[in-house]
Scaffold this motif. Structure first.
Motif, PDB file in Angstrom:
ATOM      1  N   ASN A   1       3.233 -16.671 -22.888  1.00 16.73           N
ATOM      2  CA  ASN A   1       3.022 -17.956 -22.211  1.00 16.73           C
ATOM      3  C   ASN A   1       2.459 -17.856 -20.804  1.00 16.73           C
ATOM      4  OD1 ASN A   1       4.315 -20.006 -24.202  1.00 16.73           O
ATOM      5  ND2 ASN A   1       5.705 -18.266 -24.088  1.00 16.73           N
ATOM      6  N   HIS A   2       2.458 -16.676 -20.228  1.00 19.57           N
ATOM      7  CA  HIS A   2       1.956 -16.543 -18.862  1.00 19.57           C
ATOM      8  C   HIS A   2       1.007 -15.362 -18.692  1.00 19.57           C
ATOM      9  CE1 HIS A   2       4.854 -19.630 -17.536  1.00 19.57           C
ATOM     10  NE2 HIS A   2       5.611 -19.094 -18.464  1.00 19.57           N
TER      11      HIS A   2
ATOM     12  N   ASP B   1      14.693 -16.664  -9.830  1.00 16.54           N
ATOM     13  CA  ASP B   1      15.093 -17.096 -11.170  1.00 16.54           C
ATOM     14  C   ASP B   1      13.833 -17.206 -12.036  1.00 16.54           C
ATOM     15  OD1 ASP B   1      13.891 -19.607 -10.729  1.00 16.54           O
ATOM     16  OD2 ASP B   1      15.764 -20.467  -9.988  1.00 16.54           O
ATOM     17  N   ALA B   2      14.045 -17.347 -13.351  1.00 17.72           N
ATOM     18  CA  ALA B   2      12.908 -17.272 -14.279  1.00 17.72           C
ATOM     19  C   ALA B   2      11.841 -18.317 -13.945  1.00 17.72           C
ATOM     20  CB  ALA B   2      13.393 -17.430 -15.716  1.00 17.72           C
ATOM     21  N   ALA B   3      12.262 -19.540 -13.591  1.00 16.40           N
ATOM     22  CA  ALA B   3      11.293 -20.605 -13.314  1.00 16.40           C
ATOM     23  C   ALA B   3      10.412 -20.246 -12.110  1.00 16.40           C
ATOM     24  CB  ALA B   3      12.022 -21.921 -13.060  1.00 16.40           C
ATOM     25  N   ARG B   4      11.013 -19.718 -11.061  1.00 19.23           N
ATOM     26  CA  ARG B   4      10.246 -19.339  -9.866  1.00 19.23           C
ATOM     27  C   ARG B   4       9.321 -18.163 -10.161  1.00 19.23           C
ATOM     28  NH1 ARG B   4      14.688 -20.813  -6.366  1.00 19.23           N
ATOM     29  NH2 ARG B   4      14.000 -22.656  -5.212  1.00 19.23           N
TER      30      ARG B   4
ATOM     31  N   LEU C   1       5.226 -17.930  -9.926  1.00 21.28           N
ATOM     32  CA  LEU C   1       4.518 -16.832  -9.274  1.00 21.28           C
ATOM     33  C   LEU C   1       3.464 -16.229 -10.214  1.00 21.28           C
ATOM     34  CD1 LEU C   1       4.604 -15.171  -6.629  1.00 21.28           C
ATOM     35  CD2 LEU C   1       6.296 -13.696  -7.705  1.00 21.28           C
ATOM     36  N   LEU C   2       3.820 -16.098 -11.493  1.00 23.06           N
ATOM     37  CA  LEU C   2       2.872 -15.557 -12.470  1.00 23.06           C
ATOM     38  C   LEU C   2       1.690 -16.504 -12.647  1.00 23.06           C
ATOM     39  CD1 LEU C   2       5.226 -14.247 -15.326  1.00 23.06           C
ATOM     40  CD2 LEU C   2       3.916 -12.874 -13.692  1.00 23.06           C
TER      41      LEU C   2
END
Ligand code: C2E
Ligand code: CA
Ligand code: CA
Ligand code: CA
Length: 283
Positions: free
Chosen positions: A107-108, A269-272, A276-277
Motif C-alpha cells: 500500500n505504500h 505509530d503506524a499512521a505517522r 512519512l512513507l
C-alpha cells in the motif's frame, strides 16, 4: 551520627521496598497486557547515509497501562523475560511487524527491511527458528525483508544453541544484526564465525562524539575501529541514537552505512510512519 546512619538505612530500605513493590505490581499487571490490547508497536526509520533512502524500519514495543500510563520497554521487557511472558509477547511483536512490513509494500511501495528485537530468552528456545518460519509464511513477508536484532550477550552466552539457531535463520534467508555493539563482551571471533550481516554501534559512542566532557577523539577512534572491523568482515554498520547534524556528518565521514535517531525521526505509530512513507514528511 549513629542516628543519621540508621535513618539513612531506613530510607534506603523504604526505597528498595517501593521499587520491589512496583516490580511486583507491574509483573502482575503485565500478565494482562496482551489480552487487554495494551501493547502496541512504534516504528523508527533507519536511513542509508549515501542515498538518503529509508532502508530499514525498527519495530519497538510499547505498553500503555490504563492507570500507570506509558511504561518503558526498558522496564517491562526484563519483567516479561523473568515471568516467561516474553515468549508470547515476542511472537506477537514479530507477527505484527511482519504483517505491517508486508502491508507497507503493497500500500505504500516500501520494500525495505523490518527489524525486530529478539530477547535472548526467546532465542534460547529450540522452536524459535520454526516460529520465525511460520510467521513469515503466515504474513507473506519474504525472509530477506526481515532482520532480527540480538545483543552481543545473547550471541555469546549459549554458543552452540545460538549457532544452530543462527544457521537455521540464515537458511531461511533472515538477516541478523548485533544490537548495542561495543557494550557487551569483547570477543570478536563470533562476528567472523557466525552468519551476522550488520552491527549497530551503541548510542553511547555516538553521544560521545558531541560531548564536550568526554574526549570526542576517543569516540572517533572507536567508531573508526568498529567500521574497520566491519569492512574486513563485510558487515553493514548502523549508527544508533543520532540526534544532531554534526553527528550525522561525523558518522557518515567515518564510514557508517546507516543511521537511526531523533535527528531523522522518533519512533512513530503506524499512521505517522505511513504519512512519512507517502509524503517524505511525518504527519
Ligand atoms: P534498542 O533496541 O537499543 O532501541 C533503541 C532505543 O533508543 C529505543 O528506546 C529508541 O526509542 C531509542 N532512541 C532512538 N533514537 C534515539 C536518539 O536519537 N536518542 C535517544 N536518546 N534515544 C533514541 P525504547 O523504544 O525505549 O527501547 C528500549 C529498549 O527496549 C530497546 O533498545 C530494546 O532493547 C528493548 N525493546 C524495545 N522493543 C522491544 C521488543 O519488541 N522486544 C524486545 N525483546 N526488546 C525490545
Ligand atoms: Ca534494537
Ligand atoms: Ca540498540
Ligand atoms: Ca538497547
Amino acid at each position: 551520627i549513629k542516628k543519621a546512619g540508621r535513618n539513612g538505612i531506613r530510607r534506603f530500605d523504604a526505597a528498595l521496598d517501593a521499587e520491589l513493590e512496583r516490580t511486583i505490581l507491574l509483573t502482575r499487571e503485565f500478565q494482562f497486557a496482551l489480552s487487554r490490547d495494551q501493547l502496541s508497536l512504534v516504528y523508527q526509520p533507519i536511513y542509508d547515509l549515501k542515498t538518503g533512502e529509508m532502508s530499514k524500519i525498527e519495530a519497538l514495543v510499547r505498553w500503555s497501562h490504563p492507570e500507570f500510563g506509558a511504561i518503558s520497554p526498558g522496564v517491562f521487557i526484563p519483567i516479561a523475560e523473568t515471568s516467561g511472558q516474553i515468549m508470547a509477547v515476542g511472537r506477537w511483536v514479530l507477527e505484527q511487524a511482519c504483517f505491517q512490513a508486508r502491508h507497507w509494500r503493497e500500500n505504500h511501495g516500501w520494500a525495505g527491511k523490518i527489524t525486530v528485537n529478539v530477547s535472548p530468552v526467546q532465542f534460547a528456545q529450540p522452536t524459535f527458528v520454526d516460529e520465525v518460519k511460520q510467521t513469515l509464511l503466515l504474513s507473506g513477508l519474504p525472509a530477506h525483508r526481515l532482520e532480527l536484532e540480538l545483543t552481543e550477550g545473547a550471541v555469546i552466552h549459549s554458543p552452540t544453541l545460538v549457532q544452530t539457531a543462527l544457521r537455521g535463520l540464515q537458511r531461511l534467508g533472515v538477516e541478523i544484526a548485533i544490537d548495542d555493539f561495543g557494550t557487551g563482551y569483547s570477543s570478536l571471533a563470533y562476528l567472523r564465525d557466525l552468519p551476522i550481516g550488520c552491527i549497530k554501534i551503541d548510542r553511547s559512542f555516538i553521544e560521545d562524539l558531541a560531548s564536550p566532557r568526554r574526549a570526542p577523539q576517543y569516540a572517533v577512534a572507536l567508531i573508526t575501529a568498529i567500521v574497520g572491523i566491519a569492512r574486513t568482515l563485510d558487515l553493514q554498520v548502523v549508527a544508533e541514537g543520532v540526534e544532531t547534524q554534526e553527528q550525522v556528518d561525523a558518522v557518515r565521514g567515518l564510514g557508517c552505512d546507516f543511521a537511526q535517531g531523533y535527528f531523522f525521526a522518533r519512533p512513530l505509530d503506524a499512521a505517522r510512519l505511513e504519512a512519512l512513507l507517502d509524503s517524505g514528511q511525518p504527519d
